[in-house]
Scaffold this motif. Structure first.
Motif, mmCIF file in Angstrom:
data_model
loop_
_atom_site.group_PDB
_atom_site.id
_atom_site.type_symbol
_atom_site.label_atom_id
_atom_site.label_comp_id
_atom_site.label_asym_id
_atom_site.label_seq_id
_atom_site.Cartn_x
_atom_site.Cartn_y
_atom_site.Cartn_z
ATOM 1 N N PHE A 90 -0.623 -13.385 5.383
ATOM 2 C CA PHE A 90 -0.486 -12.050 5.700
ATOM 3 C C PHE A 90 0.631 -11.230 5.371
ATOM 4 C CE2 PHE A 90 0.386 -9.123 9.278
ATOM 5 C CZ PHE A 90 -0.591 -7.993 9.059
ATOM 6 N N GLN A 91 1.787 -11.931 5.711
ATOM 7 C CA GLN A 91 3.096 -11.135 5.264
ATOM 8 C C GLN A 91 3.148 -10.948 4.015
ATOM 9 O OE1 GLN A 91 5.770 -14.209 7.295
ATOM 10 N NE2 GLN A 91 6.502 -12.712 8.552
ATOM 11 N N GLU A 92 2.814 -11.605 3.049
ATOM 12 C CA GLU A 92 2.803 -11.502 1.653
ATOM 13 C C GLU A 92 1.988 -10.214 1.240
ATOM 14 O OE1 GLU A 92 1.868 -15.126 -0.356
ATOM 15 O OE2 GLU A 92 3.711 -16.174 0.475
ATOM 16 N N TYR A 93 0.910 -10.381 1.909
ATOM 17 C CA TYR A 93 0.022 -9.078 1.505
ATOM 18 C C TYR A 93 0.511 -8.044 1.943
ATOM 19 C CZ TYR A 93 -4.337 -6.528 1.727
ATOM 20 O OH TYR A 93 -5.149 -5.343 1.481
ATOM 21 N N THR A 94 0.889 -7.906 3.257
ATOM 22 C CA THR A 94 1.664 -6.648 3.732
ATOM 23 C C THR A 94 2.839 -6.150 2.957
ATOM 24 O OG1 THR A 94 0.884 -7.233 5.908
ATOM 25 C CG2 THR A 94 2.490 -5.754 5.792
ATOM 26 N N ASP A 95 3.318 -7.346 2.558
ATOM 27 C CA ASP A 95 4.662 -6.822 1.527
ATOM 28 C C ASP A 95 4.064 -6.135 0.303
ATOM 29 O OD1 ASP A 95 6.736 -7.609 3.555
ATOM 30 O OD2 ASP A 95 6.735 -9.714 2.260
ATOM 31 N N LEU A 96 3.091 -6.789 -0.262
ATOM 32 C CA LEU A 96 2.578 -6.303 -1.660
ATOM 33 C C LEU A 96 1.960 -4.700 -1.365
ATOM 34 C CD1 LEU A 96 1.910 -6.672 -4.436
ATOM 35 C CD2 LEU A 96 -0.191 -7.776 -3.820
ATOM 36 N N TYR A 97 1.408 -4.755 -0.208
ATOM 37 C CA TYR A 97 0.616 -3.242 0.269
ATOM 38 C C TYR A 97 1.708 -2.346 0.111
ATOM 39 C CZ TYR A 97 -1.841 0.364 2.763
ATOM 40 O OH TYR A 97 -2.210 1.559 3.106
ATOM 41 N N LEU A 98 2.908 -2.509 0.956
ATOM 42 C CA LEU A 98 3.986 -1.555 1.094
ATOM 43 C C LEU A 98 4.457 -1.384 -0.146
ATOM 44 C CD1 LEU A 98 5.332 -2.835 4.509
ATOM 45 C CD2 LEU A 98 3.968 -0.778 4.111
ATOM 46 N N GLU A 99 4.744 -2.344 -1.024
ATOM 47 C CA GLU A 99 5.387 -2.176 -2.417
ATOM 48 C C GLU A 99 4.374 -1.198 -3.220
ATOM 49 O OE1 GLU A 99 6.350 -4.820 -6.159
ATOM 50 O OE2 GLU A 99 6.303 -5.712 -4.387
ATOM 51 N N LEU A 100 3.108 -1.311 -3.235
ATOM 52 C CA LEU A 100 2.213 -0.520 -3.933
ATOM 53 C C LEU A 100 2.136 0.944 -3.344
ATOM 54 C CD1 LEU A 100 -0.755 -3.013 -4.257
ATOM 55 C CD2 LEU A 100 0.924 -2.357 -6.252
ATOM 56 N N MET A 101 2.274 1.046 -2.257
ATOM 57 C CA MET A 101 2.262 2.205 -1.660
ATOM 58 C C MET A 101 3.525 3.059 -1.688
ATOM 59 S SD MET A 101 -0.805 2.880 -0.332
ATOM 60 C CE MET A 101 -1.272 2.129 -1.785
ATOM 61 N N GLY A 102 4.541 2.393 -1.998
ATOM 62 C CA GLY A 102 5.885 3.077 -2.379
ATOM 63 C C GLY A 102 5.942 3.453 -3.797
ATOM 64 N N ALA A 103 5.323 2.595 -4.604
ATOM 65 C CA ALA A 103 5.407 2.873 -6.051
ATOM 66 C C ALA A 103 4.378 4.274 -6.218
ATOM 67 C CB ALA A 103 4.641 1.561 -6.893
ATOM 68 N N ASP A 135 6.444 7.345 -5.065
ATOM 69 C CA ASP A 135 7.301 7.471 -6.216
ATOM 70 C C ASP A 135 6.592 8.446 -7.343
ATOM 71 O OD1 ASP A 135 9.220 6.413 -5.005
ATOM 72 O OD2 ASP A 135 9.270 4.421 -6.003
ATOM 73 N N ASP A 136 5.207 8.048 -7.560
ATOM 74 C CA ASP A 136 4.734 8.674 -8.724
ATOM 75 C C ASP A 136 4.157 10.153 -8.179
ATOM 76 O OD1 ASP A 136 4.786 6.573 -10.513
ATOM 77 O OD2 ASP A 136 2.649 5.855 -10.179
ATOM 78 N N VAL A 137 3.830 10.225 -6.937
ATOM 79 C CA VAL A 137 3.386 11.497 -6.282
ATOM 80 C C VAL A 137 4.799 12.324 -6.325
ATOM 81 C CG1 VAL A 137 2.704 12.406 -4.324
ATOM 82 C CG2 VAL A 137 1.597 10.587 -5.031
ATOM 83 N N ASP A 138 5.795 11.933 -5.827
ATOM 84 C CA ASP A 138 7.107 12.635 -5.725
ATOM 85 C C ASP A 138 7.644 13.176 -7.303
ATOM 86 O OD1 ASP A 138 7.042 12.405 -3.115
ATOM 87 O OD2 ASP A 138 8.691 10.551 -3.215
ATOM 88 N N ALA A 139 7.211 12.147 -8.239
ATOM 89 C CA ALA A 139 7.768 12.831 -9.603
ATOM 90 C C ALA A 139 6.599 13.513 -10.460
ATOM 91 C CB ALA A 139 7.649 11.343 -10.568
#
Length: 76
Positions: free
Chosen positions: A5-18, A21-25
């Motif tokens: 669960f923690q690994e999945y949540t970390d990956l989800y948050l990483e993807l949402m951050g990416a 970043d694309d939206v901001d750029a």
């Protein structure tokens, strides 16, 4: 299970951050467009909706229960 669960949540948050970043750029346009430029997010959503409309897995069940005309009116 907790570690998965923690690994999945970390990956989800990483993807949402990416994505953010694309939206901001300016790489992804979200929301209404004011010009004729392409919006890959909106184009992808429309393409998906058209695919689901033609390949709806509930179509046979709805046709048996309510008939073709009603089913196509609801799905299409």
């Amino acid at each position: 299970v907790w570690q998965a669960f923690q690994e999945y949540t970390d990956l989800y948050l990483e993807l949402m951050g990416a994505v953010q970043d694309d939206v901001d750029a300016g790489k992804l346009g979200l929301g209404a467009q004011t010009d004729d430029s392409e919006n890959p997010v909106l184009d992808g959503q429309i393409e998906y909706l058209e695919y689901r409309r033609t390949n709806d897995p509930a179509r046979p069940m709805l046709q048996r229960l309510y008939g073709n005309e009603w089913s196509e009116r609801v799905i299409g």
